[in-house]
Design an enzyme around this catalytic site. Structure first.
Site, PDB file in Angstrom:
ATOM      1  N   ASP A   1       0.876  -1.168   0.000  1.00  0.00           N
ATOM      2  CA  ASP A   1       0.000   0.000   0.000  1.00  0.00           C
ATOM      3  C   ASP A   1       0.919   1.227   0.000  1.00  0.00           C
ATOM      4  OD1 ASP A   1      -2.153   1.727   0.227  1.00  0.00           O
ATOM      5  OD2 ASP A   1      -2.328   1.486   2.388  1.00  0.00           O
TER       6      ASP A   1
ATOM      7  N   GLU B   1      -1.172  -1.505  -4.785  1.00  0.00           N
ATOM      8  CA  GLU B   1      -2.368  -0.708  -5.040  1.00  0.00           C
ATOM      9  C   GLU B   1      -2.054   0.348  -6.076  1.00  0.00           C
ATOM     10  OE1 GLU B   1      -5.638   0.160  -1.970  1.00  0.00           O
ATOM     11  OE2 GLU B   1      -4.381   1.952  -1.998  1.00  0.00           O
TER      12      GLU B   1
ATOM     13  N   ASP C   1      -2.443   0.883   7.433  1.00  0.00           N
ATOM     14  CA  ASP C   1      -1.691   0.756   6.174  1.00  0.00           C
ATOM     15  C   ASP C   1      -1.180  -0.674   5.993  1.00  0.00           C
ATOM     16  OD1 ASP C   1      -1.935   3.519   5.443  1.00  0.00           O
ATOM     17  OD2 ASP C   1      -0.379   3.992   6.901  1.00  0.00           O
TER      18      ASP C   1
END
Length: 186
Positions: free
Chosen positions: A13, A73, A146
């Site tokens: 991420d 991502e 996260d």
């Protein structure tokens, strides 16, 4: 690169302030939690130095864990162009580290990750965190958010319908391979 039938995936991420990573092992049709955490450059560090810190830390993690595949991502474009540019640059150094490690890389939108893990493309971070813990059989919620998001990205990658993943395809038993060849010829 790993034992027969075992696939290790790192989910990432990206962020220039708190990059989450999550590592999951897949084998025998089960996912197993390995590790998760965040790469957080210290406050006050020049932006370029933050990028170097992120790069160095992810390289160390990749060398230690030796994953087979990576999932990251894709960039989310909000209203703040400066924040989007910084996110893009952080994502760039992460992609560089992944590519230098010769990993296959897949990109997932935030909505596709949320839908895959929580069943809703607009799920909250807390809902995703809860579902990650549940899917991996964890007794505690993975933190920080996260890191749980990064685990969700790795799970999304492993939950694809075509789970004949690159690291798993070549692991068929010889008798199964022979049967498949006979069936295809008919």
């Amino acid at each position: 690169r790993n034992w027969v039938g075992i696939l290790i995936v790192i989910g990432i991420d990206p962020s220039s302030t708190s990059t989450g990573y999550g590592i999951i092992e897949y084998g025998k049709r089960e996912c197993r939690f390995i590790d998760c955490g965040c790469i957080r450059p210290r406050k006050g560090l020049a932006f370029e130095d933050r990028l170097v810190f992120i790069y160095d830390q992810i390289r160390d993690i990749l060398r230690e864990v030796k994953p087979d595949e990576a999932a990251i991502e894709s960039t989310f474009f909000g209203k703040d162009a400066d924040a989007a540019a910084k996110l893009g640059q952080a994502r760039g150094v992460l992609l560089l580290a992944l590519r230098q490690s010769d990993l296959p890389i897949e990109h997932y939108t935030p909505a596709s990750v949320k839908k895959s893990v929580a069943g809703n493309g607009r799920a909250t971070k807390e809902r995703v965190q809860f579902m990650v813990a549940r899917l991996l059989g964890l007794k505690a919620l993975p933190t920080p958010l996260d890191a749980s998001d990064a685990l969700a990205i790795a799970l999304c990658h492993l939950r694809r319908p075509e789970i004949a993943l690159s690291g798993m395809q070549q692991q068929r038993r010889p008798d199964v391979e022979a049967l498949l060849k006979r069936v295809v010829r008919r």
